[in-house]
Design an enzyme around this catalytic site. Structure first.
Site, short mmCIF file in Angstrom:
data_model
loop_
_atom_site.label_atom_id
_atom_site.label_comp_id
_atom_site.label_asym_id
_atom_site.label_seq_id
_atom_site.Cartn_x
_atom_site.Cartn_y
_atom_site.Cartn_z
CE LYS A 66 1.26 10.88 8.08
NZ LYS A 66 0.32 10.53 6.57
CG ASP A 102 -2.26 12.91 4.65
OD1 ASP A 102 -1.22 13.86 4.37
OD2 ASP A 102 -1.97 12.32 5.25
CB ALA A 128 -9.93 0.24 4.90
N GLY A 129 -6.82 2.39 5.35
CA GLY A 129 -6.28 2.14 6.19
C GLY A 129 -5.59 4.06 6.68
N GLY A 239 0.36 10.66 -6.61
CA GLY A 239 0.25 11.69 -5.37
C GLY A 239 0.99 12.59 -5.01
P1 NDP Z 1 -1.67 1.95 6.07
O1 NDP Z 1 -0.99 1.03 6.55
O2 NDP Z 1 -2.87 2.56 6.75
O3 NDP Z 1 -3.05 1.18 5.34
C1 NDP Z 1 -2.33 0.54 3.85
C2 NDP Z 1 -3.72 0.42 2.94
O4 NDP Z 1 -2.99 -0.89 2.69
C3 NDP Z 1 -5.47 -1.12 3.65
O5 NDP Z 1 -6.37 -0.89 3.60
C4 NDP Z 1 -4.24 -2.28 3.24
O6 NDP Z 1 -5.57 -3.51 3.52
C5 NDP Z 1 -4.26 -2.10 2.01
N1 NDP Z 1 -3.31 -2.87 1.17
C6 NDP Z 1 -2.21 -3.22 1.61
N2 NDP Z 1 -1.50 -3.97 0.69
C7 NDP Z 1 -2.20 -4.65 0.23
C8 NDP Z 1 -2.25 -5.67 -0.85
N3 NDP Z 1 -0.79 -6.51 -1.64
N4 NDP Z 1 -3.23 -5.76 -1.88
C9 NDP Z 1 -4.62 -4.44 -1.24
N5 NDP Z 1 -4.44 -3.56 0.17
C10 NDP Z 1 -3.13 -3.56 0.17
O7 NDP Z 1 -1.33 2.72 4.93
P2 NDP Z 1 -1.65 4.65 4.56
O8 NDP Z 1 -3.28 4.14 4.67
O9 NDP Z 1 -1.24 5.34 5.82
O10 NDP Z 1 -1.12 4.88 3.18
C11 NDP Z 1 -1.59 4.21 1.81
C12 NDP Z 1 -0.49 4.57 0.92
O11 NDP Z 1 -0.98 5.95 0.80
C13 NDP Z 1 0.81 4.47 0.82
O12 NDP Z 1 1.45 4.59 -0.31
C14 NDP Z 1 1.51 6.07 0.68
O13 NDP Z 1 2.11 5.73 0.55
C15 NDP Z 1 0.02 6.70 0.56
N6 NDP Z 1 0.07 8.03 1.18
C16 NDP Z 1 0.52 9.32 0.37
C17 NDP Z 1 0.33 10.23 0.66
C18 NDP Z 1 0.74 11.51 -0.18
O14 NDP Z 1 0.75 12.72 -0.03
N7 NDP Z 1 0.68 11.42 -1.34
C19 NDP Z 1 -0.09 10.36 2.29
C20 NDP Z 1 -0.50 9.48 3.13
C21 NDP Z 1 -0.29 7.83 2.72
P3 NDP Z 1 -5.64 -4.77 4.94
O15 NDP Z 1 -6.82 -3.78 5.84
O16 NDP Z 1 -6.59 -5.74 4.58
O17 NDP Z 1 -4.71 -4.88 5.63
#
Ligand code: NDP
Length: 271
Positions: A66, A102, A128-129, A239
């Site tokens: 992305k 999204d 916050a990803g 989702g």
């Molecule tokens: P990113 O890798 O960009 O962000 C991951 C986020 O999850 C960060 O905020 C990270 O925190 C947090 N995180 C990861 N592991 C843990 C943990 N063990 N405990 C607490 N926080 C955690 O991923 P995305 O934002 O791209 O995706 C996030 C989710 O959304 C995924 O499951 C993805 O499949 C889903 N998604 C679903 C869509 C849909 O159409 N249904 C579309 C897009 C995404 P930190 O910043 O501290 O690392």
């Protein structure tokens, strides 16, 4: 010539997008093909260039490309600019236009399919990803009373909130760590990827207000977040609706016709 589209990711074999777009095309009588293409890591731009040369009209983009799509787009719509990521590309005569559908997809799933208005609600966004950044503006545009962003690395949540504060003065915006959360919320959105590893989030049961909605962006299985929400009496959604609705927004951009997503969500849920 039949119009050609695809989704690009790595891995991509699991993708539901070809089935979703085939259902949309059938429903709206559109003559088009849509396939799943795995680009090599580091090979996104070359794959896209080849598809353009082969006469494709557009692509959806998923993990991990992305941000590559954002870089490659020669014009960006406002939601893609805000998200810093692109999930839909449209190939035009002399440009590649980048969009992020999204957030619109998730908000539409909540407001239309689940019939829950976000206006005036207390909303908690966990994560916050990329996914959280993508939904931030579309959620704020619905005028919630409160929006709290909580993240493991709290500085990312703080940065997200600081960036939008001036633009949304009527929303009570805050950034927290998970263990600081002790207020109740009407809508709780899990945009972390913790569920991918079946990890639970260290959040208090207090966040689940009576009759709240707990929305997990992940789909396909009950996550620890969903189980905790259920145990606290929340209405729970996964989702899948977001996935289909973001695809519907892309289809609308490409074809100028909005498909009826609800029927496709129901179909995907049983298949
Ligand atoms: P990113 O890798 O960009 O962000 C991951 C986020 O999850 C960060 O905020 C990270 O925190 C947090 N995180 C990861 N592991 C843990 C943990 N063990 N405990 C607490 N926080 C955690 O991923 P995305 O934002 O791209 O995706 C996030 C989710 O959304 C995924 O499951 C993805 O499949 C889903 N998604 C679903 C869509 C849909 O159409 N249904 C579309 C897009 C995404 P930190 O910043 O501290 O690392």
């Amino acid at each position: 010539m039949t119009d050609k589209y695809a989704v690009i990711g790595n891995p991509i074999a699991h993708s539901k997008s070809p089935a979703i777009h085939a259902a949309f095309a059938k429903q709206t009588n559109q003559e088009m093909t849509y396939e799943a293409i795995q680009a090599p890591l580091g090979g996104f731009a070359d794959t896209v260039k080849q598809l353009i040369a082969d006469g494709y009209q557009g692509v959806n983009v998923t993990v991990p490309f992305k941000f590559d799509a954002y870089e490659m787009a020669t014009e960006l719509n406002v939601l893609a600019q805000h998200a810093g990521a692109v999930n839909t590309l449209m190939f035009k005569q002399s440009s590649i236009s980048g969009h992020n559908t999204d957030g619109l997809g998730m908000v539409r799933d909540i407001e239309e399919n689940l019939a829950i208005s976000l206006q005036g609600k207390r909303v908690l966004l966990l994560g916050a990803g990329g996914a959280a950044q993508g939904v931030l503006h579309p959620v704020l545009d619905k005028n919630p009373a409160v929006l709290t962003v909580a993240n493991r690395s709290v500085e990312k949540a703080v940065a997200m909130v600081e960036k939008v504060k001036a633009q949304y003065p009527s929303v009570d915006l805050a950034a927290e760590t998970f263990d600081q959360l002790n207020n109740a919320f009407d809508v709780i959105i899990n945009a972390t990827s913790a569920s991918l590893n079946k990890a639970s989030l260290p959040i208090s049961d207090l966040v689940f207000a009576d009759s709240c909605l707990a929305y997990d962006m992940m789909y396909g299985q009950e996550t620890p977040f969903m189980a905790q929400a259920k145990a606290n009496g929340a209405q729970v959604a996964d989702g899948l609706g977001m996935l289909v609705e973001q695809a519907a927004e892309a289809f609308l951009l490409w074809r100028g016709v909005r498909p009826e997503a609800k029927a496709v969500i129901d179909k995907m849920r049983v298949s």
